[in-house]
Design a protein around this motif. Structure first.
Motif, PDB file in Angstrom:
ATOM      1  N   ARG A 122      14.172  -8.909   1.912  1.00 28.14           N
ATOM      2  CA  ARG A 122      13.924 -10.351   1.848  1.00 28.14           C
ATOM      3  C   ARG A 122      12.437 -10.602   2.053  1.00 28.14           C
ATOM      4  O   ARG A 122      11.798  -9.920   2.849  1.00 28.14           O
ATOM      5  CB  ARG A 122      14.727 -11.089   2.923  1.00 28.14           C
ATOM      6  N   LEU A 123      11.902 -11.586   1.345  1.00 21.62           N
ATOM      7  CA  LEU A 123      10.489 -11.921   1.484  1.00 21.62           C
ATOM      8  C   LEU A 123      10.251 -12.527   2.861  1.00 21.62           C
ATOM      9  O   LEU A 123      10.797 -13.574   3.195  1.00 21.62           O
ATOM     10  CB  LEU A 123      10.058 -12.894   0.388  1.00 21.62           C
ATOM     11  N   ALA A 124       9.428 -11.864   3.680  1.00 25.06           N
ATOM     12  CA  ALA A 124       9.163 -12.322   5.038  1.00 25.06           C
ATOM     13  C   ALA A 124       7.875 -13.129   5.130  1.00 25.06           C
ATOM     14  O   ALA A 124       7.762 -14.048   5.953  1.00 25.06           O
ATOM     15  CB  ALA A 124       9.088 -11.131   5.994  1.00 25.06           C
ATOM     16  N   ALA A 125       6.876 -12.800   4.298  1.00 20.88           N
ATOM     17  CA  ALA A 125       5.588 -13.508   4.379  1.00 20.88           C
ATOM     18  C   ALA A 125       4.780 -13.223   3.125  1.00 20.88           C
ATOM     19  O   ALA A 125       4.946 -12.195   2.469  1.00 20.88           O
ATOM     20  CB  ALA A 125       4.813 -13.068   5.623  1.00 20.88           C
ATOM     21  N   SER A 126       3.908 -14.156   2.799  1.00 20.21           N
ATOM     22  CA  SER A 126       2.874 -13.964   1.781  1.00 20.21           C
ATOM     23  C   SER A 126       1.547 -14.246   2.459  1.00 20.21           C
ATOM     24  O   SER A 126       1.307 -15.365   2.916  1.00 20.21           O
ATOM     25  CB  SER A 126       3.080 -14.902   0.588  1.00 20.21           C
ATOM     26  N   VAL A 127       0.709 -13.229   2.543  1.00 15.07           N
ATOM     27  CA  VAL A 127      -0.526 -13.320   3.328  1.00 15.07           C
ATOM     28  C   VAL A 127      -1.717 -13.445   2.380  1.00 15.07           C
ATOM     29  O   VAL A 127      -1.960 -12.552   1.565  1.00 15.07           O
ATOM     30  CB  VAL A 127      -0.686 -12.086   4.225  1.00 15.07           C
ATOM     31  N   PRO A 128      -2.460 -14.551   2.465  1.00 12.87           N
ATOM     32  CA  PRO A 128      -3.639 -14.693   1.605  1.00 12.87           C
ATOM     33  C   PRO A 128      -4.773 -13.804   2.095  1.00 12.87           C
ATOM     34  O   PRO A 128      -4.998 -13.654   3.291  1.00 12.87           O
ATOM     35  CB  PRO A 128      -4.000 -16.182   1.752  1.00 12.87           C
ATOM     36  N   GLY A 129      -5.480 -13.184   1.147  1.00  9.43           N
ATOM     37  CA  GLY A 129      -6.612 -12.337   1.523  1.00  9.43           C
ATOM     38  C   GLY A 129      -7.869 -13.148   1.730  1.00  9.43           C
ATOM     39  O   GLY A 129      -7.955 -14.315   1.356  1.00  9.43           O
ATOM     40  N   CYS A 130      -8.862 -12.531   2.383  1.00 10.58           N
ATOM     41  CA  CYS A 130     -10.122 -13.221   2.621  1.00 10.58           C
ATOM     42  C   CYS A 130     -11.315 -12.534   1.996  1.00 10.58           C
ATOM     43  O   CYS A 130     -12.426 -12.932   2.223  1.00 10.58           O
ATOM     44  CB  CYS A 130     -10.378 -13.401   4.101  1.00 10.58           C
ATOM     45  N   ALA A 131     -11.096 -11.464   1.228  1.00 10.38           N
ATOM     46  CA  ALA A 131     -12.213 -10.748   0.625  1.00 10.38           C
ATOM     47  C   ALA A 131     -12.345 -11.138  -0.842  1.00 10.38           C
ATOM     48  O   ALA A 131     -11.353 -11.382  -1.516  1.00 10.38           O
ATOM     49  CB  ALA A 131     -11.998  -9.246   0.738  1.00 10.38           C
ATOM     50  N   PRO A 132     -13.581 -11.235  -1.354  1.00  8.92           N
ATOM     51  CA  PRO A 132     -13.762 -11.555  -2.771  1.00  8.92           C
ATOM     52  C   PRO A 132     -13.387 -10.385  -3.652  1.00  8.92           C
ATOM     53  O   PRO A 132     -13.407  -9.231  -3.235  1.00  8.92           O
ATOM     54  CB  PRO A 132     -15.268 -11.850  -2.855  1.00  8.92           C
ATOM     55  N   GLY A 133     -13.040 -10.670  -4.896  1.00  5.29           N
ATOM     56  CA  GLY A 133     -12.724  -9.627  -5.861  1.00  5.29           C
ATOM     57  C   GLY A 133     -11.295  -9.155  -5.761  1.00  5.29           C
ATOM     58  O   GLY A 133     -10.573  -9.447  -4.814  1.00  5.29           O
ATOM     59  N   ASP A 134     -10.884  -8.417  -6.780  1.00  2.00           N
ATOM     60  CA  ASP A 134      -9.521  -7.902  -6.814  1.00  2.00           C
ATOM     61  C   ASP A 134      -9.330  -6.808  -5.776  1.00  2.00           C
ATOM     62  O   ASP A 134     -10.240  -6.035  -5.481  1.00  2.00           O
ATOM     63  CB  ASP A 134      -9.213  -7.338  -8.200  1.00  2.00           C
TER      64      ASP A 134
END
Length: 462
Positions: A122-134
């Motif tokens: 089950r999807l527990a979290a979606s965490v946004p990143g803080c670094a530029p670029g892929d």
């Protein structure tokens, strides 16, 4: 002195002004290495006065603990029932902090996560990143945390998904891969940049807790230390040695081996003619045969190469390449590979999401493509694949096969690799990498540096 007998009697705990009453048996179940379990130890209670027990041996001992009472109620219920039930008004971060104080963080984590099962994720979290670029890669930590490589930085997260101090390779060299030696130690492989003097790329060990540099691993050829670009990383099953694909400035291509305990170079397998080792983007140790799978896949090279290396006699015991593929298939290339858990076959996937299998017991056969195993993709996913935003990736875990295509991870089960589950989570675009470990699956999306965290919920008590 009041020392309640372990396993008998009652104990009264005043936590932040709220009184709880429980038994010594319940506290003892926390374990002697926890604060609550230590309360039953005579040496811990050496200064506890008889007056604190009300002056009588039959009264319940009372202790005052200046902590959050709401979180303590959750933790006490966990010790009583084995289940974790968190009321709406209790923030998870606060609960984890209090569990850490009492020494119950591992108990909370075990109650929160069930045994990993790809069909129950089950999807527990979606965490946004803080670094530029892929993002380059995501790697699961043994304790349920993870790290995400972006350019010259590696973002590190604990199992509560709180970001720790990032890891920066010396000189901010671009990172090719990362791997956990253990929960506290992170290995990072970096690319050597043209025109730089001295050491630039290579492999280094860092603290996963503080981000500090611990050790630089050296490569020597003819007893002369040389700078190099490190690519893919992996360990043997005991974690005593680790391997890295290496490219030196003077065509020293091959696979380096280091002792994980001493940090010294243990061996180097030089690239023989017809085998692409230095550019490898996938390494996998096979404990059953004591060999290493080395895969150099399209589009890193014009063709795909897979080899099994035996370091004991420096031999290539099995190899395959799609060089010379018939014209009708030349537009299809294997882009990722994984050895199946039975050690008898290699699964490959091409850029069109077809799964295929190679028999490790024979060098004569080609890929057995299985159209019925082809991943079912949505219209959005097909569009992403056709634009070649991200190539598919493969992994095995717990007898199941996992494949990422577009914004989806597909799960295959059983000896016939039947598609049994499909995971589609965040809105970060195509999945460029995923990793399984610590009872979690982490999927890194190419857009906005978002990674999804998938967990198996614990089984129902009733």
């Amino acid at each position: 002195m009041c020392t309640p007998a372990a396993g008998r009697g009652r104990v009264r705990l005043n936590v932040g002004g709220r009184v709880f009453e429980t038994t010594t048996a319940t506290l003892a179940s926390a374990g002697r290495d926890t604060m609550l379990g230590a309360m039953l130890d005579a040496s811990w209670n050496a200064s506890h006065d008889d007056a604190a027990c009300g002056g009588g041996g039959s009264a319940a001992a009372e202790y005052f603990i200046d902590r959050d009472p709401a979180c303590f109620a959750v933790l006490l219920d966990l010790l009583r029932t084995g289940g974790l039930h968190v009321p709406r008004g209790v923030p998870e971060a606060t609960l984890y902090r209090e569990a850490l104080y009492y020494g119950l963080l591992d108990r909370v984590r075990a109650a929160r996560l069930g045994d990993f099962d790809g069909d129950r994720l089950r999807l527990a979290a979606s965490v946004p990143g803080c670094a530029p670029g892929d993002g380059t890669a995501v790697r699961a930590a043994p304790d349920g945390g993870c790290c995400v490589a972006h350019g010259g930085a590696v973002r590190v997260y604990n199992w509560m998904l709180e970001e720790r101090r990032p890891v920066y390779y010396p000189g901010h060299a671009p990172v090719n891969d990362a791997a956990y030696l253990d929960a506290a130690t992170l290995l990072v492989a970096a690319r050597e940049r043209p025109g730089r003097l001295g050491d630039d790329g290579g492999v280094a060990a860092f603290s996963a807790l503080t981000g500090g540099l611990r050790h630089r691993f050296r490569v020597a050829h003819d007893r002369q230390p040389r700078s190099f670009t490190a690519g893919a990383l992996t360990f043997d099953d005991g974690g005593c040695s680790f391997f890295a694909s290496c490219k030196g400035r003077f065509n020293e291509y091959g696979i380096g081996v280091w002792d994980a305990n001493t940090g010294e170079q243990a061996d180097f397998f030089y690239e023989p003619p017809g085998c692409a080792l230095g550019d490898a983007d996938r390494l996998q140790w096979l404990d059953g045969t004591g060999t290493l799978m080395v895969a150099t896949m399209f589009p890193r090279t014009d063709s795909s190469f897979i080899s099994l290396l035996d370091f004991r006699d420096k031999s290539v015991v099995w190899s395959w390449s799609d060089v010379g593929t018939p014209a009708s298939l030349e537009d299809k290339h294997a882009v990722h590979a994984v050895v199946m858990e039975d050690g008898r076959s290699v699964c490959v996937i091409n850029q069109y999401d077809d799964l295929g299998f190679l028999d490790l017991r024979s060098s004569a056969g080609g890929v057995r493509w299985r159209s019925r195993s082809k991943l079912a993709t949505s219209g959005k996913t097909k569009a992403l694949v056709s634009e070649e935003v991200c190539y598919p990736k493969l992994a095995t875990y717990g007898g199941q096969l996992f494949a990422s295509t577009g914004d989806t991870v597909s799960v295959f089960s059983g000896p016939d690799h039947v598609l049994t589950s499909t995971l589609r989570g965040g809105q970060g675009g195509a999945i460029c990498d995923f990793s399984i470990g610590g009872d979690r699956l982490f999927a890194l999306h190419s857009e906005e540096n978002v990674f999804d965290v998938w967990e198996t919920p614990p089984p129902a008590i009733i």
